[in-house]
Design a protein around this motif. Structure first.
Motif, PDB file in Angstrom:
ATOM      1  N   GLY A   1       0.778  -1.228   0.000  1.00 53.25           N
ATOM      2  CA  GLY A   1       0.000   0.000   0.000  1.00 53.25           C
ATOM      3  C   GLY A   1       0.811   1.280   0.000  1.00 53.25           C
ATOM      4  O   GLY A   1       0.235   2.369   0.031  1.00 53.25           O
ATOM      5  N   THR A   2       2.142   1.191  -0.049  1.00 54.19           N
ATOM      6  CA  THR A   2       2.941   2.407  -0.090  1.00 54.19           C
ATOM      7  C   THR A   2       2.665   3.183  -1.373  1.00 54.19           C
ATOM      8  O   THR A   2       2.363   2.595  -2.416  1.00 54.19           O
ATOM      9  CB  THR A   2       4.446   2.096   0.023  1.00 54.19           C
ATOM     10  N   GLU A   3       2.778   4.499  -1.284  1.00 52.55           N
ATOM     11  CA  GLU A   3       2.454   5.357  -2.422  1.00 52.55           C
ATOM     12  C   GLU A   3       3.688   5.830  -3.167  1.00 52.55           C
ATOM     13  O   GLU A   3       3.574   6.598  -4.126  1.00 52.55           O
ATOM     14  CB  GLU A   3       1.657   6.579  -1.932  1.00 52.55           C
ATOM     15  N   TYR A   4       4.872   5.403  -2.764  1.00 54.67           N
ATOM     16  CA  TYR A   4       6.109   5.966  -3.300  1.00 54.67           C
ATOM     17  C   TYR A   4       7.025   4.883  -3.886  1.00 54.67           C
ATOM     18  O   TYR A   4       6.984   3.725  -3.488  1.00 54.67           O
ATOM     19  CB  TYR A   4       6.847   6.736  -2.199  1.00 54.67           C
ATOM     20  N   ASP A   5       7.858   5.336  -4.842  1.00 58.16           N
ATOM     21  CA  ASP A   5       8.866   4.463  -5.456  1.00 58.16           C
ATOM     22  C   ASP A   5       8.208   3.221  -6.069  1.00 58.16           C
ATOM     23  O   ASP A   5       8.626   2.085  -5.826  1.00 58.16           O
ATOM     24  CB  ASP A   5       9.913   4.048  -4.414  1.00 58.16           C
TER      25      ASP A   5
END
Length: 327
Positions: free
Chosen positions: A128-132
């Motif tokens: 669920g991370t929004e980065y990379d």
């Protein structure tokens, strides 16, 4: 990739990867991927990687997607699982050539608008991370992942492949029986088409696919040995199917003086006639060509699975993937 979908992707700024039948990039503010089915021209899988904003309640995404399947003619299924929307499109009927791409575009406009209006953001489908974030392809499946989750998934798939390799080559005897039974379906189709007055060789594609699937079902594992056995059986059964068709034609014409077995024995005599010989060789040539064509996709996938290596790589970064909110 189907030319109209390819043109649509290019017109909307998506990157088109012809070799892998894939189009990807941002459209209407959200990163998507459109995967071409390797066999059917009018069949595509659309993926979006999306989740609610941190302060927002979970929108009723499954309910929304269920409504979409009833409203968009060529949308067969649409599910939301692990922060990933997977929508399956297939053109059906006689008018799909004109209406397929507009239907696909209408769905993309609506689903991206729904995501943005509900404050959803693009994210890794696992953590669920929004980065990379990057688009990866692992064993033919598209994933939207962060580097850490990609490493975990590719390692897990490699472990599964290694475990299957340790299980051995499967039941070869069962596989041979399965290939024979599967190829018999092709023989039946060949003879029936022949009786209808059409080029029976088109059944060659059916025969090899059924033989390979039959080997896998009863043998437990379609490895290189199974592929070779299935191909040999199919080559023999194509010849047998043509012989059966000729014998049946002879029997129908001379049943007052010949039994079916006698008709079969008389085939060499009839093969001395140039028109019969030309027709038979033509049927066999087309049959073997279509047999090879029908085998290609299944054999290619089986060889990749049996190689002992994971086909995993990065396709593209999600450029600005965390900026979809409110766009």
């Amino acid at each position: 990739m189907y030319k109209k979908v390819k043109q649509y992707a290019a017109n909307n700024g998506l990157t088109v990867d012809e070799k892998n039948g894939l189009a990807y990039g941002r459209i209407y503010g959200v990163f998507i991927a459109i995967q071409q089915d390797p066999v059917t021209a009018a069949r595509h899988t659309v993926n979006l990687w999306i989740k609610p904003g941190q302060a927002d309640p979970l929108p009723a995404v499954p309910v929304f997607l269920n409504q979409c399947t009833s409203r968009f003619q060529y949308l067969q299924t649409a599910v939301y699982n692990n922060y990933k929307i997977t929508a399956e499109f297939q053109g059906l009927g006689f008018k799909w050539g004109k209406e397929y791409v507009p239907c696909l575009d209408s769905f993309l406009k609506e689903v991206t608008a729904y995501c943005l209006n509900n404050g959803m953001v693009t994210c890794c489908e696992h953590c669920g991370t929004e980065y990379d974030l990057n688009l990866y392809k692992v064993d033919g499946i598209n994933y939207g992942l962060c580097p850490s989750c990609y490493g975990n998934i590719s390692n897990q798939i490699q472990q599964n492949i290694n475990q299957k390799a340790k299980e051995g080559s499967g039941n070869i005897i069962g596989g041979i029986v399965g290939a024979l039974l599967g190829s018999l379906i092709g023989v039946i189709v060949w003879v029936l088409i022949y009786q209808l007055g059409y080029i029976s060789a088109i059944a060659g594609a059916v025969m090899i696919v059924c033989a390979l699937k039959g080997y896998e079902m009863l043998g437990g594992k379609l490895n290189k040995t199974g592929i070779i056995i299935s191909c040999i059986i199919s080559v023999i059964m194509v010849f047998f199917a043509e012989q059966m068709s000729i014998a049946l034609e002879i029997y129908k014409s001379y049943k007052d003086s010949l039994t079916f077995f006698g008709s079969f024995q008389s085939i060499p005599a009839f093969m001395t006639l140039s028109d019969v010989r030309t027709a038979v060789f033509g049927d066999l040539a087309i049959g073997y060509i279509l047999l090879a064509a029908g085998a290609w996709s299944t054999v290619h996938q089986a060889l990749k699975k049996g190689s002992g290596k994971t086909d995993a790589r990065m396709i593209s970064p999600f450029d600005g993937a965390n900026s979809s909110r409110g766009r």
